[in-house]
Write a protein that holds these residues in place. Structure first.
Motif, PDB file in Angstrom:
ATOM      1  N   HIS A  31      13.388  -0.768  -6.760  1.00  0.00           N
ATOM      2  CA  HIS A  31      13.306  -2.202  -6.423  1.00  0.00           C
ATOM      3  C   HIS A  31      12.458  -2.426  -5.173  1.00  0.00           C
ATOM      4  O   HIS A  31      11.642  -3.360  -5.133  1.00  0.00           O
ATOM      5  CB  HIS A  31      14.701  -2.806  -6.274  1.00  0.00           C
ATOM      6  N   ASP A  32      12.627  -1.574  -4.163  1.00  0.00           N
ATOM      7  CA  ASP A  32      11.818  -1.703  -2.949  1.00  0.00           C
ATOM      8  C   ASP A  32      10.341  -1.462  -3.252  1.00  0.00           C
ATOM      9  O   ASP A  32       9.461  -2.179  -2.774  1.00  0.00           O
ATOM     10  CB  ASP A  32      12.295  -0.718  -1.879  1.00  0.00           C
ATOM     11  N   THR A  33      10.061  -0.437  -4.052  1.00  0.00           N
ATOM     12  CA  THR A  33       8.671  -0.109  -4.386  1.00  0.00           C
ATOM     13  C   THR A  33       8.052  -1.211  -5.252  1.00  0.00           C
ATOM     14  O   THR A  33       6.894  -1.583  -5.048  1.00  0.00           O
ATOM     15  CB  THR A  33       8.591   1.247  -5.110  1.00  0.00           C
ATOM     16  N   ALA A  34       8.804  -1.745  -6.205  1.00  0.00           N
ATOM     17  CA  ALA A  34       8.290  -2.813  -7.071  1.00  0.00           C
ATOM     18  C   ALA A  34       7.920  -4.045  -6.244  1.00  0.00           C
ATOM     19  O   ALA A  34       6.873  -4.670  -6.474  1.00  0.00           O
ATOM     20  CB  ALA A  34       9.316  -3.166  -8.148  1.00  0.00           C
ATOM     21  N   ALA A  35       8.759  -4.388  -5.281  1.00  0.00           N
ATOM     22  CA  ALA A  35       8.466  -5.543  -4.423  1.00  0.00           C
ATOM     23  C   ALA A  35       7.223  -5.283  -3.578  1.00  0.00           C
ATOM     24  O   ALA A  35       6.345  -6.148  -3.447  1.00  0.00           O
ATOM     25  CB  ALA A  35       9.665  -5.852  -3.529  1.00  0.00           C
ATOM     26  N   GLN A  36       7.131  -4.089  -3.011  1.00  0.00           N
ATOM     27  CA  GLN A  36       5.956  -3.737  -2.208  1.00  0.00           C
ATOM     28  C   GLN A  36       4.698  -3.690  -3.071  1.00  0.00           C
ATOM     29  O   GLN A  36       3.621  -4.091  -2.630  1.00  0.00           O
ATOM     30  CB  GLN A  36       6.160  -2.387  -1.509  1.00  0.00           C
ATOM     31  N   PHE A  37       4.810  -3.192  -4.304  1.00  0.00           N
ATOM     32  CA  PHE A  37       3.648  -3.099  -5.188  1.00  0.00           C
ATOM     33  C   PHE A  37       3.051  -4.475  -5.439  1.00  0.00           C
ATOM     34  O   PHE A  37       1.829  -4.642  -5.408  1.00  0.00           O
ATOM     35  CB  PHE A  37       4.029  -2.429  -6.512  1.00  0.00           C
ATOM     36  N   GLU A  38       3.897  -5.464  -5.675  1.00  0.00           N
ATOM     37  CA  GLU A  38       3.382  -6.815  -5.897  1.00  0.00           C
ATOM     38  C   GLU A  38       2.612  -7.314  -4.678  1.00  0.00           C
ATOM     39  O   GLU A  38       1.543  -7.913  -4.805  1.00  0.00           O
ATOM     40  CB  GLU A  38       4.521  -7.774  -6.253  1.00  0.00           C
ATOM     41  N   ARG A  39       3.153  -7.054  -3.479  1.00  0.00           N
ATOM     42  CA  ARG A  39       2.478  -7.479  -2.244  1.00  0.00           C
ATOM     43  C   ARG A  39       1.159  -6.743  -2.036  1.00  0.00           C
ATOM     44  O   ARG A  39       0.127  -7.353  -1.752  1.00  0.00           O
ATOM     45  CB  ARG A  39       3.386  -7.244  -1.043  1.00  0.00           C
ATOM     46  N   VAL A  40       1.206  -5.426  -2.161  1.00  0.00           N
ATOM     47  CA  VAL A  40       0.007  -4.609  -1.933  1.00  0.00           C
ATOM     48  C   VAL A  40      -1.049  -4.921  -2.982  1.00  0.00           C
ATOM     49  O   VAL A  40      -2.235  -5.068  -2.659  1.00  0.00           O
ATOM     50  CB  VAL A  40       0.361  -3.099  -1.940  1.00  0.00           C
ATOM     51  N   PHE A  41      -0.648  -5.052  -4.240  1.00  0.00           N
ATOM     52  CA  PHE A  41      -1.590  -5.343  -5.312  1.00  0.00           C
ATOM     53  C   PHE A  41      -2.320  -6.651  -5.042  1.00  0.00           C
ATOM     54  O   PHE A  41      -3.543  -6.729  -5.193  1.00  0.00           O
ATOM     55  CB  PHE A  41      -0.875  -5.400  -6.665  1.00  0.00           C
ATOM     56  N   SER A  42      -1.575  -7.675  -4.644  1.00  0.00           N
ATOM     57  CA  SER A  42      -2.214  -8.974  -4.403  1.00  0.00           C
ATOM     58  C   SER A  42      -3.175  -8.922  -3.222  1.00  0.00           C
ATOM     59  O   SER A  42      -4.105  -9.724  -3.150  1.00  0.00           O
ATOM     60  CB  SER A  42      -1.166 -10.069  -4.216  1.00  0.00           C
ATOM     61  N   ARG A  43      -2.990  -7.974  -2.315  1.00  0.00           N
ATOM     62  CA  ARG A  43      -3.931  -7.818  -1.193  1.00  0.00           C
ATOM     63  C   ARG A  43      -5.167  -7.036  -1.617  1.00  0.00           C
ATOM     64  O   ARG A  43      -6.261  -7.317  -1.157  1.00  0.00           O
ATOM     65  CB  ARG A  43      -3.244  -7.133  -0.026  1.00  0.00           C
ATOM     66  N   LEU A  44      -4.989  -6.048  -2.475  1.00  0.00           N
ATOM     67  CA  LEU A  44      -6.132  -5.263  -2.934  1.00  0.00           C
ATOM     68  C   LEU A  44      -6.909  -5.989  -4.040  1.00  0.00           C
ATOM     69  O   LEU A  44      -8.105  -5.759  -4.211  1.00  0.00           O
ATOM     70  CB  LEU A  44      -5.674  -3.888  -3.429  1.00  0.00           C
ATOM     71  N   PHE A  45      -6.220  -6.849  -4.790  1.00  0.00           N
ATOM     72  CA  PHE A  45      -6.835  -7.644  -5.854  1.00  0.00           C
ATOM     73  C   PHE A  45      -6.494  -9.111  -5.622  1.00  0.00           C
ATOM     74  O   PHE A  45      -5.637  -9.671  -6.322  1.00  0.00           O
ATOM     75  CB  PHE A  45      -6.294  -7.228  -7.232  1.00  0.00           C
ATOM     76  N   PRO A  46      -7.110  -9.770  -4.629  1.00  0.00           N
ATOM     77  CA  PRO A  46      -6.777 -11.172  -4.362  1.00  0.00           C
ATOM     78  C   PRO A  46      -6.927 -12.027  -5.622  1.00  0.00           C
ATOM     79  O   PRO A  46      -7.949 -11.971  -6.299  1.00  0.00           O
ATOM     80  CB  PRO A  46      -7.791 -11.587  -3.296  1.00  0.00           C
ATOM     81  N   GLY A  47      -5.878 -12.768  -5.950  1.00  0.00           N
ATOM     82  CA  GLY A  47      -5.884 -13.596  -7.151  1.00  0.00           C
ATOM     83  C   GLY A  47      -5.393 -12.867  -8.390  1.00  0.00           C
ATOM     84  O   GLY A  47      -5.236 -13.468  -9.438  1.00  0.00           O
ATOM     85  N   GLY A  48      -5.123 -11.575  -8.274  1.00  0.00           N
ATOM     86  CA  GLY A  48      -4.621 -10.796  -9.404  1.00  0.00           C
ATOM     87  C   GLY A  48      -3.115 -10.633  -9.317  1.00  0.00           C
ATOM     88  O   GLY A  48      -2.484 -11.060  -8.353  1.00  0.00           O
ATOM     89  N   GLU A  49      -2.551 -10.019 -10.350  1.00  0.00           N
ATOM     90  CA  GLU A  49      -1.106  -9.786 -10.386  1.00  0.00           C
ATOM     91  C   GLU A  49      -0.824  -8.361 -10.811  1.00  0.00           C
ATOM     92  O   GLU A  49      -1.437  -7.852 -11.748  1.00  0.00           O
ATOM     93  CB  GLU A  49      -0.421 -10.727 -11.393  1.00  0.00           C
ATOM     94  N   GLY A  50       0.101  -7.734 -10.120  1.00  0.00           N
ATOM     95  CA  GLY A  50       0.523  -6.386 -10.476  1.00  0.00           C
ATOM     96  C   GLY A  50       2.032  -6.288 -10.406  1.00  0.00           C
ATOM     97  O   GLY A  50       2.657  -6.861  -9.506  1.00  0.00           O
TER      98      GLY A  50
END
Length: 178
Positions: A31-50
């Motif tokens: 759960h912690d990693t999934a939440a962080q992944f969404e945050r990190v993904f949106s920073r590496l892919f602005p406007g994208g979703e992971g």
């Protein structure tokens, strides 16, 4: 015979306790990693979703984890349909999400940015800067821009006679010297 039955019961109880603990720790980390992944993904892919998804959420001991990635402007979700650079960046996003969810005193990364273009490299280097506030990063790279943000450089090369030579250089950062 009763002794064996008792030992078996004791062992099964221990297995249940270990399984329960593993499930608890894994669930929390997921759960912690999934939440962080969404945050990190949106920073590496602005406007994208992971997102991360469990393949079998009802059985945390045997479930797998699937990565869903949709870079901006694309409908693609399967990793196999992404470009090499995009796949590399998704993998780095997952690594950084794990790092942020469960921090460690140091990380070793080997050419994680090799397939990235300048824009994506800039985004990754920003994350590296954040990670190094709480951890030591050891990054093996050929990228000049990655080397420029380092505190120290270590070069390894082989001389003509086959002997490996290590050269080190501590870098003085502009903000520290001002």
């Amino acid at each position: 015979m009763e002794d064996l039955k008792s030992s078996r019961r004791d062992l099964l109880d221990i297995v249940k306790e270990v399984d329960a603990r593993v499930e608890e720790v894994f669930t929390s980390a997921y759960h912690d990693t999934a939440a962080q992944f969404e945050r990190v993904f949106s920073r590496l892919f602005p406007g994208g979703e992971g997102r991360l998804h469990l393949t079998d959420p009802d059985n945390m001991l045997t479930t797998g984890i699937e990565v869903e990635a949709r870079p901006p402007g694309k409908k693609i979700k399967r990793l196999s349909l992404l470009s090499g650079g995009e796949r590399s960046l998704v993998a780095v996003a997952l690594l950084v999400a794990i790092f942020k969810a469960r921090p460690s005193p140091f990380y070793i990364m080997d050419e994680v940015e090799a397939a990235l273009d300048d824009t994506n490299l800039s985004r990754l280097l920003t994350l590296f800067e954040e990670l190094r506030d709480s951890s030591q990063l050891i990054v093996i790279t050929h990228q000049k821009r990655t080397m420029e943000i380092a505190d120290a450089l270590y070069g390894v090369s082989m001389r003509g006679d086959g002997v490996t030579t290590v050269v080190s250089q501590r870098l003085e950062r502009e903000s520290e010297s001002a």
